[in-house]
Motif scaffolding. Structure first.
Motif, PDB file in Angstrom:
ATOM      1  N   PRO A 240       0.842  -1.170  -0.004  1.00 45.92           N
ATOM      2  CA  PRO A 240      -0.119   0.050  -0.089  1.00 45.92           C
ATOM      3  C   PRO A 240       0.791   1.078  -0.215  1.00 45.92           C
ATOM      4  O   PRO A 240       1.711   1.389   0.859  1.00 45.92           O
ATOM      5  N   ASP A 241       0.710   2.212  -0.940  1.00 47.93           N
ATOM      6  CA  ASP A 241       1.299   3.315  -1.098  1.00 47.93           C
ATOM      7  C   ASP A 241       2.600   3.147  -1.248  1.00 47.93           C
ATOM      8  O   ASP A 241       3.523   4.144  -0.931  1.00 47.93           O
ATOM      9  N   LYS A 242       3.271   1.930  -1.463  1.00 47.03           N
ATOM     10  CA  LYS A 242       4.649   1.712  -1.913  1.00 47.03           C
ATOM     11  C   LYS A 242       5.463   1.638  -0.544  1.00 47.03           C
ATOM     12  O   LYS A 242       6.889   2.145  -0.663  1.00 47.03           O
ATOM     13  N   ARG A 243       4.783   1.499   0.494  1.00 54.12           N
ATOM     14  CA  ARG A 243       5.456   2.057   1.903  1.00 54.12           C
ATOM     15  C   ARG A 243       6.471   0.913   2.245  1.00 54.12           C
ATOM     16  O   ARG A 243       7.252   1.198   2.920  1.00 54.12           O
ATOM     17  N   GLY A 244       6.190  -0.325   1.570  1.00 56.55           N
ATOM     18  CA  GLY A 244       7.481  -1.207   2.207  1.00 56.55           C
ATOM     19  C   GLY A 244       6.720  -2.438   3.082  1.00 56.55           C
ATOM     20  O   GLY A 244       5.619  -2.206   3.399  1.00 56.55           O
ATOM     21  N   PHE A 245       7.551  -3.506   3.223  1.00 63.11           N
ATOM     22  CA  PHE A 245       6.953  -4.607   4.154  1.00 63.11           C
ATOM     23  C   PHE A 245       7.186  -4.339   5.406  1.00 63.11           C
ATOM     24  O   PHE A 245       7.956  -3.981   6.047  1.00 63.11           O
ATOM     25  N   ASP A 246       6.111  -4.908   6.355  1.00 62.88           N
ATOM     26  CA  ASP A 246       6.330  -4.958   7.734  1.00 62.88           C
ATOM     27  C   ASP A 246       7.230  -5.941   8.503  1.00 62.88           C
ATOM     28  O   ASP A 246       8.007  -5.827   9.421  1.00 62.88           O
ATOM     29  N   ILE A 247       7.213  -7.013   7.522  1.00 62.65           N
ATOM     30  CA  ILE A 247       8.489  -8.176   7.883  1.00 62.65           C
ATOM     31  C   ILE A 247       8.909  -8.741   6.571  1.00 62.65           C
ATOM     32  O   ILE A 247       8.189  -8.889   5.615  1.00 62.65           O
ATOM     33  N   VAL A 248      10.448  -8.813   6.596  1.00 60.37           N
ATOM     34  CA  VAL A 248      11.240  -9.338   5.384  1.00 60.37           C
ATOM     35  C   VAL A 248      11.691 -10.525   6.111  1.00 60.37           C
ATOM     36  O   VAL A 248      12.716 -10.240   6.941  1.00 60.37           O
ATOM     37  N   VAL A 249      11.383 -11.653   5.483  1.00 59.81           N
ATOM     38  CA  VAL A 249      12.232 -12.763   5.984  1.00 59.81           C
ATOM     39  C   VAL A 249      13.557 -13.111   5.173  1.00 59.81           C
ATOM     40  O   VAL A 249      13.217 -13.649   4.158  1.00 59.81           O
ATOM     41  N   ASP A 250      14.612 -12.854   5.333  1.00 63.48           N
ATOM     42  CA  ASP A 250      15.784 -12.974   4.788  1.00 63.48           C
ATOM     43  C   ASP A 250      16.401 -14.217   4.821  1.00 63.48           C
ATOM     44  O   ASP A 250      16.811 -14.394   5.928  1.00 63.48           O
ATOM     45  N   ILE A 251      16.326 -15.251   3.923  1.00 64.81           N
ATOM     46  CA  ILE A 251      17.145 -16.620   4.185  1.00 64.81           C
ATOM     47  C   ILE A 251      18.236 -16.771   3.205  1.00 64.81           C
ATOM     48  O   ILE A 251      18.839 -17.986   3.062  1.00 64.81           O
ATOM     49  N   ALA A 252      18.534 -15.783   2.288  1.00 64.49           N
ATOM     50  CA  ALA A 252      19.453 -16.149   1.270  1.00 64.49           C
ATOM     51  C   ALA A 252      21.101 -15.948   1.552  1.00 64.49           C
ATOM     52  O   ALA A 252      21.657 -16.192   0.616  1.00 64.49           O
TER      53      ALA A 252
END
Length: 292
Positions: A240-252
Motif C-alpha cells: 500500500p502506497d509503496k510503503r514497504g513490508f512490515d516483515i522481510v524474512v531474509d534466508i538467502a
C-alpha cells in the motif's frame, strides 16, 4: 543396540558421513539423572546439516557427532531426576538443549549457542535410538504423526519467531510479509503468515514455482531472476502506497540483505539467516535487521 549415522569430520557427507549398525545403548539403570532414552521414529534434514558437514559458517563440530537436529520418537526410559517425561511419551527434539540449562525456558538461542546444538556439539537425530538430555525434548503435538512432527524444531520455530517473535510487531491481518524462494523456512513462513491473515509476497525464479507459491497462499510473486538488481523495489511497489513490508524474512545469506532492507518499511523488521551484513547508512535509516 542402535544403528547410527555420524560425522567423523567436516569434509562433506561424501567423505565424512559414516554408518555404524551396532551402537551400544545404555540401559535404563545406566542413564544419567537428567537423560532420556528415545526410540526415533522419524527425522528430517535441514540445509544446516549440509553446512555443518562441509565445515561452513556454523563452526566446528564435536567429533564424532550424530547429525540432525529435528526428529520425533517415543520415550523408552528416563533418568532418576527427569520430571517432564515418562515411558511411552511421544516427543520431538529441541534445537538448543544447553541453552535451557543455562538461560531458562524462555531464552532465545543466539550465535554463541550454535556450537552446542543437536547435530553439532550434541548428538542429534539420525539414529534408531539415542540418549538425549531432558532439555533436548518437548512433547509432540497429539495432532501430528511422526513425519510432520519431525519437521517442527528448526524450520517451523524459525518461521514462527520470524513472524511472531517480536512483541508488538507480530504478523496478522493488514501486515505485509516478504519471503524469499521455496526453501523450508520460506514455505513454513508463507503458510503461517497466510493462516493469520497477512498478505504474503514471495520471490522466486520460475513461473512453475510462482504458481505453487500462489496455490499455497502467496498473494503476489516476484521473479528475482528476471529482475536481479531491483526485485526489492518491484516487491515494495506492491505494498500500500509503496510503503514497504512490515516483515522481510531474509534466508538467502550475504547476497540479499541490502535488497531485503530496501524492501522493508520504516520501522519494519527483517529476521535473517546471514553470516554478516554490509549495510549502507541510508538503508539503516529505513529498517533495522533482527537476527533469528
Amino acid at each position: 543396540m542402535s544403528s547410527s549415522w555420524f560425522l567423523a569430520g567436516q569434509e562433506g557427507f561424501e567423505v565424512s558421513l559414516k554408518y555404524e549398525q551396532s551402537v551400544k545403548v545404555p540401559s535404563a539403570d545406566d542413564l544419567g539423572a537428567n537423560e532420556v532414552l528415545v526410540k526415533m521414529h522419524s527425522a528430517s534434514l535441514n540445509y544446516r546439516e549440509l553446512i555443518i558437514a562441509r565445515g561452513g559458517i556454523t563452526g566446528p563440530i564435536t567429533v564424532p557427532v550424530v547429525p540432525g537436529c529435528d526428529g520425533a520418537g517415543v520415550v523408552e526410559a528416563v533418568g532418576s531426576a527427569v520430571k517432564d517425561f515418562r515411558v511411552e511419551d511421544r516427543v520431538v527434539t529441541y534445537f538448543a538443549p544447553r541453552l535451557v540449562d543455562t538461560s531458562g525456558d524462555d531464552a532465545l538461542a543466539g550465535i554463541a549457542d550454535i556450537l552446542s546444538t543437536l547435530g553439532q556439539g550434541t548428538d542429534g537425530t539420525l539414529r534408531s535410538k539415542g540418549v538425549f538430555p531432558e532439555t533436548a525434548l518437548v512433547h509432540a503435538p497429539k495432532s501430528l504423526g511422526w513425519l510432520p512432527a519431525a519437521t517442527l524444531a528448526c524450520t517451523w520455530t524459525t518461521a514462527w519467531n520470524s513472524l511472531f517473535g517480536i512483541k508488538g510487531k507480530e504478523a496478522g491481518p493488514g501486515a505485509w510479509v516478504l519471503i524469499q524462494g521455496t526453501g523450508g523456512v520460506s514455505i513454513a513462513t508463507l503458510q503461517l503468515a497466510a493462516a493469520v491473515g497477512a498478505t504474503v509476497v514471495a520471490t522466486t525464479s520460475t513461473d512453475d514455482k510462482a504458481a505453487r507459491l500462489t496455490a499455497m497462499g502467496a498473494t503476489h510473486t516476484v521473479n528475482y531472476r528476471s529482475n536481479p538488481d531491483n526485485w526489492a523495489q518491484e516487491a515494495r511497489n506492491l505494498t500500500p502506497d509503496k510503503r514497504g513490508f512490515d516483515i522481510v524474512v531474509d534466508i538467502a545469506g550475504n547476497e540479499t540483505p541490502a535488497q531485503s532492507l530496501a524492501a522493508a518499511r520504516v520501522d519494519g523488521v527483517g529476521p535473517c539467516q546471514s553470516k554478516k551484513y554490509e549495510i549502507r547508512l541510508d538503508m539503516m535509516l529505513r529498517a533495522f535487521p533482527v537476527g533469528v
